[in-house]
Design a protein around this motif. Structure first.
Motif, mmCIF file in Angstrom:
data_model
loop_
_atom_site.group_PDB
_atom_site.id
_atom_site.type_symbol
_atom_site.label_atom_id
_atom_site.label_comp_id
_atom_site.label_asym_id
_atom_site.label_seq_id
_atom_site.Cartn_x
_atom_site.Cartn_y
_atom_site.Cartn_z
ATOM 1 N N HIS A 174 -14.116 15.761 -0.661
ATOM 2 C CA HIS A 174 -13.807 14.336 -0.665
ATOM 3 C C HIS A 174 -12.394 14.038 -1.137
ATOM 4 O O HIS A 174 -11.895 12.930 -0.926
ATOM 5 C CB HIS A 174 -14.801 13.579 -1.557
ATOM 6 C CG HIS A 174 -16.198 13.603 -1.024
ATOM 7 N ND1 HIS A 174 -17.291 13.135 -1.754
ATOM 8 C CD2 HIS A 174 -16.709 14.031 0.167
ATOM 9 C CE1 HIS A 174 -18.381 13.286 -1.045
ATOM 10 N NE2 HIS A 174 -18.061 13.827 0.125
ATOM 11 N N VAL A 175 -11.740 14.983 -1.794
ATOM 12 C CA VAL A 175 -10.458 14.677 -2.425
ATOM 13 C C VAL A 175 -9.294 15.525 -1.919
ATOM 14 O O VAL A 175 -8.138 15.138 -2.068
ATOM 15 C CB VAL A 175 -10.561 14.835 -3.962
ATOM 16 C CG1 VAL A 175 -11.649 13.943 -4.534
ATOM 17 C CG2 VAL A 175 -10.806 16.284 -4.363
ATOM 18 N N VAL A 176 -9.562 16.675 -1.323
ATOM 19 C CA VAL A 176 -8.491 17.595 -0.986
ATOM 20 C C VAL A 176 -7.777 17.144 0.291
ATOM 21 O O VAL A 176 -8.328 16.393 1.108
ATOM 22 C CB VAL A 176 -9.056 19.021 -0.820
ATOM 23 C CG1 VAL A 176 -9.792 19.169 0.507
ATOM 24 C CG2 VAL A 176 -7.972 20.074 -0.967
ATOM 25 N N LEU A 177 -6.540 17.599 0.476
ATOM 26 C CA LEU A 177 -5.783 17.314 1.693
ATOM 27 C C LEU A 177 -6.570 17.806 2.908
ATOM 28 O O LEU A 177 -6.990 18.959 2.961
ATOM 29 C CB LEU A 177 -4.425 18.014 1.645
ATOM 30 C CG LEU A 177 -3.456 17.536 0.555
ATOM 31 C CD1 LEU A 177 -2.282 18.493 0.443
ATOM 32 C CD2 LEU A 177 -2.959 16.129 0.846
ATOM 33 N N SER A 229 -5.519 14.309 -1.574
ATOM 34 C CA SER A 229 -5.151 13.420 -0.481
ATOM 35 C C SER A 229 -4.415 12.189 -1.012
ATOM 36 O O SER A 229 -4.773 11.658 -2.065
ATOM 37 C CB SER A 229 -6.411 12.974 0.266
ATOM 38 O OG SER A 229 -6.148 11.869 1.100
ATOM 39 N N PRO A 230 -3.370 11.719 -0.321
ATOM 40 C CA PRO A 230 -2.629 10.529 -0.772
ATOM 41 C C PRO A 230 -3.525 9.316 -0.962
ATOM 42 O O PRO A 230 -3.308 8.516 -1.864
ATOM 43 C CB PRO A 230 -1.611 10.298 0.346
ATOM 44 C CG PRO A 230 -1.453 11.616 1.013
ATOM 45 C CD PRO A 230 -2.787 12.283 0.911
ATOM 46 N N PHE A 231 -4.542 9.167 -0.139
ATOM 47 C CA PHE A 231 -5.412 8.008 -0.244
ATOM 48 C C PHE A 231 -6.383 8.135 -1.416
ATOM 49 O O PHE A 231 -6.769 7.150 -2.024
ATOM 50 C CB PHE A 231 -6.163 7.795 1.070
ATOM 51 C CG PHE A 231 -5.242 7.547 2.229
ATOM 52 C CD1 PHE A 231 -4.690 6.301 2.437
ATOM 53 C CD2 PHE A 231 -4.897 8.571 3.084
ATOM 54 C CE1 PHE A 231 -3.822 6.077 3.493
ATOM 55 C CE2 PHE A 231 -4.029 8.363 4.140
ATOM 56 C CZ PHE A 231 -3.485 7.109 4.349
ATOM 57 N N VAL A 232 -6.772 9.375 -1.733
ATOM 58 C CA VAL A 232 -7.625 9.593 -2.907
ATOM 59 C C VAL A 232 -6.834 9.348 -4.185
ATOM 60 O O VAL A 232 -7.391 8.963 -5.211
ATOM 61 C CB VAL A 232 -8.210 11.020 -2.880
ATOM 62 C CG1 VAL A 232 -9.033 11.300 -4.136
ATOM 63 C CG2 VAL A 232 -9.066 11.217 -1.640
ATOM 64 N N CYS A 233 -5.517 9.527 -4.108
ATOM 65 C CA CYS A 233 -4.675 9.284 -5.284
ATOM 66 C C CYS A 233 -4.813 7.848 -5.787
ATOM 67 O O CYS A 233 -4.603 7.576 -6.966
ATOM 68 C CB CYS A 233 -3.209 9.563 -4.946
ATOM 69 S SG CYS A 233 -2.827 11.305 -4.655
ATOM 70 N N LEU A 234 -5.154 6.942 -4.896
ATOM 71 C CA LEU A 234 -5.286 5.532 -5.297
ATOM 72 C C LEU A 234 -6.386 5.340 -6.322
ATOM 73 O O LEU A 234 -6.378 4.359 -7.068
ATOM 74 C CB LEU A 234 -5.569 4.667 -4.056
ATOM 75 C CG LEU A 234 -4.447 4.610 -3.007
ATOM 76 C CD1 LEU A 234 -4.926 3.882 -1.769
ATOM 77 C CD2 LEU A 234 -3.215 3.933 -3.582
ATOM 78 N N SER A 235 -7.353 6.244 -6.360
ATOM 79 C CA SER A 235 -8.449 6.122 -7.323
ATOM 80 C C SER A 235 -8.124 6.785 -8.654
ATOM 81 O O SER A 235 -8.973 6.820 -9.549
ATOM 82 C CB SER A 235 -9.720 6.745 -6.752
ATOM 83 O OG SER A 235 -9.523 8.127 -6.492
ATOM 84 N N LEU A 237 0.828 -1.206 0.000
ATOM 85 C CA LEU A 237 0.000 0.000 0.000
ATOM 86 C C LEU A 237 0.859 1.251 0.000
ATOM 87 O O LEU A 237 0.614 2.195 -0.738
ATOM 88 C CB LEU A 237 -0.929 0.002 1.215
ATOM 89 C CG LEU A 237 -1.798 1.261 1.396
ATOM 90 C CD1 LEU A 237 -2.688 1.488 0.181
ATOM 91 C CD2 LEU A 237 -2.635 1.165 2.663
ATOM 92 N N VAL A 238 1.908 1.240 0.829
ATOM 93 C CA VAL A 238 2.799 2.392 0.894
ATOM 94 C C VAL A 238 3.487 2.623 -0.439
ATOM 95 O O VAL A 238 3.594 3.755 -0.921
ATOM 96 C CB VAL A 238 3.847 2.199 2.011
ATOM 97 C CG1 VAL A 238 4.866 3.328 1.984
ATOM 98 C CG2 VAL A 238 3.169 2.136 3.365
#
Length: 392
Positions: free
Chosen positions: A288-291, A266-272, A251-252
């Motif tokens: 929903h997407v910003v830091l 956001s780093p986690f939104v980047c996954l999409s 994941l990292v």
């Protein structure tokens, strides 16, 4: 009753006086944890415009500027948070740029054009800004055509269409989506507000696109103030995704591989697969997407969406209470059909009537042409609406 223990930011020590409070409760209050005070976002675009009006129109320029700076500097949100103060400064600059671009301020920061009208309707932001954009585009002049040339009277059809537009701007009360297709009979009201006329809806869409692009550029700048040590940390478990101990995590590895082209996302939104480019798209939900450590959300952007959806993706219709009342003039009809409590309905109608009156008076003062169709149409609408309202 108790006094405050000193002045925030000035006194390190203070005294609290308890009066007529039982000793056990005093002991509990003294031993309890000190609550954490959190301030809300302190400024808006209209507030900044009002402050610029104060600075420009004040009798004592130095005193006016001191009051303006006092409002901007002493926010509870920035207490002991210098990072937030920097973010607010950037938002102030974004707001100034927006106000200059839209013609409310000149290059020297002096109010101009419809600045007074917008600031007077500050409690309706962003509808006040959208209203002026419609006015500047000439949409109201296209709509407000009298019954015949040289006449100062407007047909019922024109008035109802004008009411429809104003209801979308200043009478926004949503109905749960489940009632849209429910088998409910209405006796006097139509209840569900029709869509905006196409020319107004197209202008609103263009307004939202321009605002989205400006606000996205602002987010890219303010993203430098984000706390990335928290961004790469799960909010509940506090598990961090940085450091040597995480280098073998799949994941990292995937998170770090998606850093290119992403500053405000956001780093986690980047996954999409979302990148900074998607910030410039109107359909992107900024919250929903910003830091998350930026401290900015989509509510600070003067966007007004013509449609709203619930968490199940169902469209939530607007309540047509203002237009319905203009048609039948019945408060009981709003209670029975529109499902609004009588006291709330009265308050909503009074607010709407005063809004129309404010617009009518402002347009009359701003317009040099006494026979301007838009001015005359708003005066006719305001008079008719108040006549109906005063009868209830």
């Amino acid at each position: 009753m108790s006094g405050r223990a000193g002045r925030r930011g000035q006194d390190l020590l203070g005294d609290v006086y308890f009066f007529n409070i039982p000793l056990p409760k005093i002991e509990k209050l003294i031993k309890s944890n000190v609550p954490e005070l959190r301030g809300q976002f302190p400024v808006s675009i209209t507030l900044i415009l009002r402050l610029m009006l104060l600075a420009a129109k004040g009798d004592d320029p130095e005193d006016a500027q001191a009051k303006v700076l006092s409002v901007l500097k002493h926010s509870l949100m920035t207490f002991k948070q210098p990072r937030v103060m920097e973010m607010l400064k950037l938002y102030f600059m974004f707001s100034l740029q927006f106000l200059v671009k839209e013609g409310y301020l000149d290059q020297e920061g002096n109010p101009m054009g419809f600045a007074g009208l917008v600031s007077h309707l500050y409690y309706h932001e962003p509808s006040n800004l959208v209203f002026v954009s419609f006015l500047v585009r000439g949409l109201f002049h296209n709509l407000c055509q009298p019954t015949r040339k040289g006449s100062k009277h407007f047909s019922q059809d024109v008035m109802e269409k004008l009411m429809l537009v104003l209801a979308h701007l200043f009478g926004r009360k949503y109905i749960p989506a489940k009632f849209l297709h429910a088998a409910v009979k209405f006796h006097q009201s139509k209840v569900f507000l029709d869509d905006l006329p196409k020319d107004f809806d197209d202008a609103l869409h263009e307004h939202n696109i321009n605002v989205t692009q400006d606000f996205a550029s602002f987010l890219l700048i303010v993203s430098r103030l984000a706390d990335m040590s928290q961004e790469y940390e799960l909010p509940l478990s506090n598990i961090k995704f940085t450091g040597k101990e995480c280098k073998d995590s799949q994941l990292v590895a995937r998170l770090m591989n998606h850093k290119e082209g992403r500053k405000a996302i956001s780093p986690f939104v980047c996954l999409s697969g979302i990148t900074d480019v998607d910030l410039f798209q109107p359909q992107t939900v900024i919250n929903h997407v910003v830091l998350r450590t930026i401290g900015i959300n989509g509510n600070q952007a003067p966007l007004l969406w013509s449609q709203r959806f619930d968490n199940k993706g169902r469209r939530m219709p607007l309540n047509a209470y203002a237009l319905d009342f203009y048609k039948h003039g019945s408060l009981k009809g709003l209670v029975q059909d529109n499902r609004i409590h009588e006291g709330e309905a009265y308050t909503l109608l009074k607010d709407f009537a005063l809004t129309i009156k404010s617009i009518s008076v402002s347009l009359r003062e701003l317009c040099e042409n006494e026979d301007d169709n838009v001015v005359l149409a708003f005066e006719q609408l305001s008079t008719t609406f108040f006549e109906k309202f005063n009868k209830i």
